[in-house]
Design an enzyme around this catalytic site. Structure first.
Site, PDB file in Angstrom:
ATOM      1  N   ASP A 104       0.802  -0.974  -0.258  1.00 19.33           N
ATOM      2  CA  ASP A 104       0.066   0.021   0.723  1.00 19.33           C
ATOM      3  C   ASP A 104       1.274   1.198  -0.184  1.00 19.33           C
ATOM      4  OD1 ASP A 104      -3.005   0.371   0.453  1.00 19.33           O
ATOM      5  OD2 ASP A 104      -1.682   1.894   1.563  1.00 19.33           O
TER       6      ASP A 104
ATOM      7  N   ASN B 280      -4.927  -5.062  -7.304  1.00 23.67           N
ATOM      8  CA  ASN B 280      -5.910  -4.571  -6.803  1.00 23.67           C
ATOM      9  C   ASN B 280      -5.654  -2.730  -6.353  1.00 23.67           C
ATOM     10  OD1 ASN B 280      -9.042  -3.688  -4.985  1.00 23.67           O
ATOM     11  ND2 ASN B 280      -7.260  -2.931  -4.108  1.00 23.67           N
TER      12      ASN B 280
ATOM     13  N   TYR C 156     -11.985   6.364 -15.222  1.00 24.19           N
ATOM     14  CA  TYR C 156     -11.824   5.405 -14.690  1.00 24.19           C
ATOM     15  C   TYR C 156     -12.590   4.250 -15.781  1.00 24.19           C
ATOM     16  CZ  TYR C 156     -12.763   2.160 -10.310  1.00 24.19           C
ATOM     17  OH  TYR C 156     -13.299   0.862 -10.087  1.00 24.19           O
TER      18      TYR C 156
END
Length: 260
Positions: A48, A103, A168
């Protein structure tokens, strides 16, 4: 519509090592990390961009699942050096990554006529190019071993039209195309690449990026009258990561309660 009961693990990933990007916090990535542990993976590495949140996620997964072979590393998928460092660390610590779940992604709402180049490029760099960077770095390792699975997180917006989502949607459509093409290249080496394409799964990050009124409206259009729970999307990722999907590659599964 009632939310179904949480599905217990069935050792779908028994003995496998798993690497997941953008897996701290409360989104799909974190749920996938928990599910991987519950499905019996032997080691888990999560990345992350938020140091504190990442450390907290590692400790929470250990405490909640009992898996102690959990490690975290900071990684911004827009930075090639950090991507390479993450892959090197994961390969070394796990003895070879069996499953990569891409992800990392970024959304937002903006009309195309009001969108700046910076906004457009940032969404595509994280969501599409970041997925490419991770795949490009991981594939040679898996190809050499002649085994491995990559699961990408796409979106039904790669198929559907929605206002204020041009950046997106374009990025997620690109993830789908990347999945198709990379899978063909990897197949002869025994490596599988697939994607899951959620419609709407509510989590804190999404709530911060879109008005609640819009989220409620989108959820109401689903056949079940609700958004997906993040673990319901993670379940599909576990299936794609497991040997149960051994004949699937280059596929994009729509995780939706209506037509894609």
């Amino acid at each position: 519509m009632l939310i179904p009961e949480y599905v217990k693990g069935h050792n779908l990933l028994e003995g496998k090592s798993v690497l997941i990007t953008a897996a701290a916090g409360a989104g799909i990535g974190y749920s996938a990390a928990v599910r991987a542990a519950e499905e019996g993976c032997r080691s888990l590495i999560i990345s992350d961009i938020h140091e504190g949140r990442l450390a907290e996620a590692v400790e929470r997964i250990k405490a909640d699942t009992g898996l102690q072979q959990v490690q975290g590393q900071l990684c911004n998928v827009t930075d090639e050096e950090q991507v390479q460092a993450l892959i090197a660390m994961a390969e070394s610590q796990s003895g070879g990554v069996d499953v990569l779940i891409n992800n990392a992604g970024l959304g937002g709402s903006r009309l195309l006529v009001d969108m700046s180049d910076v906004e457009w490029q940032r969404v595509l760099d994280i969501t599409l190019t970041g997925t490419m960077r991770m795949t490009r770095a991981m594939l040679p390792k898996m190809m050499e071993r002649r085994k491995g699975v990559i699961v990408n997180n796409a979106s039904v917006l790669g198929w559907r039209a929605q206002k204020e989502q041009a950046h997106y949607a374009a990025a997620k459509a690109g993830v789908m195309a990347l999945t198709h093409c990379a899978a063909v290249e990897a197949a002869e080496y025994g490596v599988r690449i697939n994607a899951v394409s959620p419609s709407i799964a509510l989590h804190d990050f999404l709530r911060k990026s879109a008005p609640q009124e819009l989220l409620d409206q989108l959820a109401s259009r689903e056949a079940f009258g609700r958004a997906a729970e993040v673990w319901e999307i993670a379940n599909i990722m576990m299936f794609l990561a497991s040997d149960y999907s051994s004949y699937m590659t280059g596929e994009v599964l729509s995780a939706s309660s209506q037509r894609a």
